[in-house]
Design an enzyme around this catalytic site. Structure first.
Site, short mmCIF file in Angstrom:
data_model
loop_
_atom_site.label_atom_id
_atom_site.label_comp_id
_atom_site.label_asym_id
_atom_site.label_seq_id
_atom_site.Cartn_x
_atom_site.Cartn_y
_atom_site.Cartn_z
N CYS A 187 34.10 37.53 50.30
CA CYS A 187 34.07 39.03 50.25
C CYS A 187 34.79 39.57 51.71
CB CYS A 187 32.56 39.39 50.60
SG CYS A 187 31.83 40.87 50.69
N HIS A 234 26.85 45.33 46.48
CA HIS A 234 27.16 46.36 47.63
C HIS A 234 26.75 47.75 47.64
CE1 HIS A 234 29.62 43.60 50.10
NE2 HIS A 234 30.53 43.40 48.86
N GLU A 243 30.16 43.42 43.35
CA GLU A 243 30.46 45.00 43.89
C GLU A 243 29.28 45.99 43.70
OE1 GLU A 243 32.78 45.08 45.80
OE2 GLU A 243 33.95 43.33 45.32
#
Length: 171
Positions: free
Chosen positions: A91, A137, A134
């Site tokens: 990441c 996130h 993603e």
């Protein structure tokens, strides 16, 4: 276009839950373009807006070798998932660290593209893993949250050491 600053763990802003985009405007399109520029500059394959301190539900991805297959997901929703796939993830917000994470092998998502048009995508493999990473996130979650507390602590210690080395190199 501009390269944006990527937030690094343990920055608490990475834990912010992103808000939906209500309308895809030229400003949102500029953010998308800046995110792609940032992702390519950082040599990543995916970037969520949360990682650049923009707390809106925007993701950019390009898992192609030639870096020519841009995928934009605005307000992504996971519609279906099945199977399991384990892959060693990294990441941009957790530099130089990798760990095995198990995720759904096959997924179906709905999102808006850069022009605000709705689409659905069924995918598997690296792209499916990247989309899930993603999307985490956007919910304030990092891949290291899937690890044991001991492994997370080790990563935190390694990163603190790395950040100190980088700070000394700058000064």
């Amino acid at each position: 276009m501009a390269v944006l600053q990527v937030l690094h763990f343990p920055d608490e802003r990475l834990r912010t839950i992103a808000k939906p985009v209500h309308e895809v405007t030229p400003e949102i399109q500029r953010i998308v373009d800046d995110m792609f520029e940032t992702m390519y500059a950082e040599e990543g394959i995916g970037l969520a807006a949360t990682q650049v301190d923009i707390h809106q539900r925007i993701i950019v991805i390009d898992v192609s070798e030639n870096r020519d297959q841009r995928l934009v997901l605005i307000n992504p929703e996971l519609l279906q998932h099945d199977g399991e796939a384990g892959i060693e993830e990294g990441c941009l917000s957790v530099p130089e660290q990798r760990a095995l994470v198990t995720r759904a092998e096959n997924i179906k998502v709905r999102a808006l593209d850069r022009d605000g048009k709705s689409f659905e995508l069924e995918t598997d493999g690296l792209l499916a893993i990247c989309i899930q990473h993603e999307m985490d996130h956007l919910m304030g979650k990092l891949f290291i949250d899937y690890l044991s507390p001991l492994k997370r602590q080790r990563i935190r210690q390694k990163l603190e050491k790395l950040y100190k080395q980088q700070a000394r190199a700058v000064n």
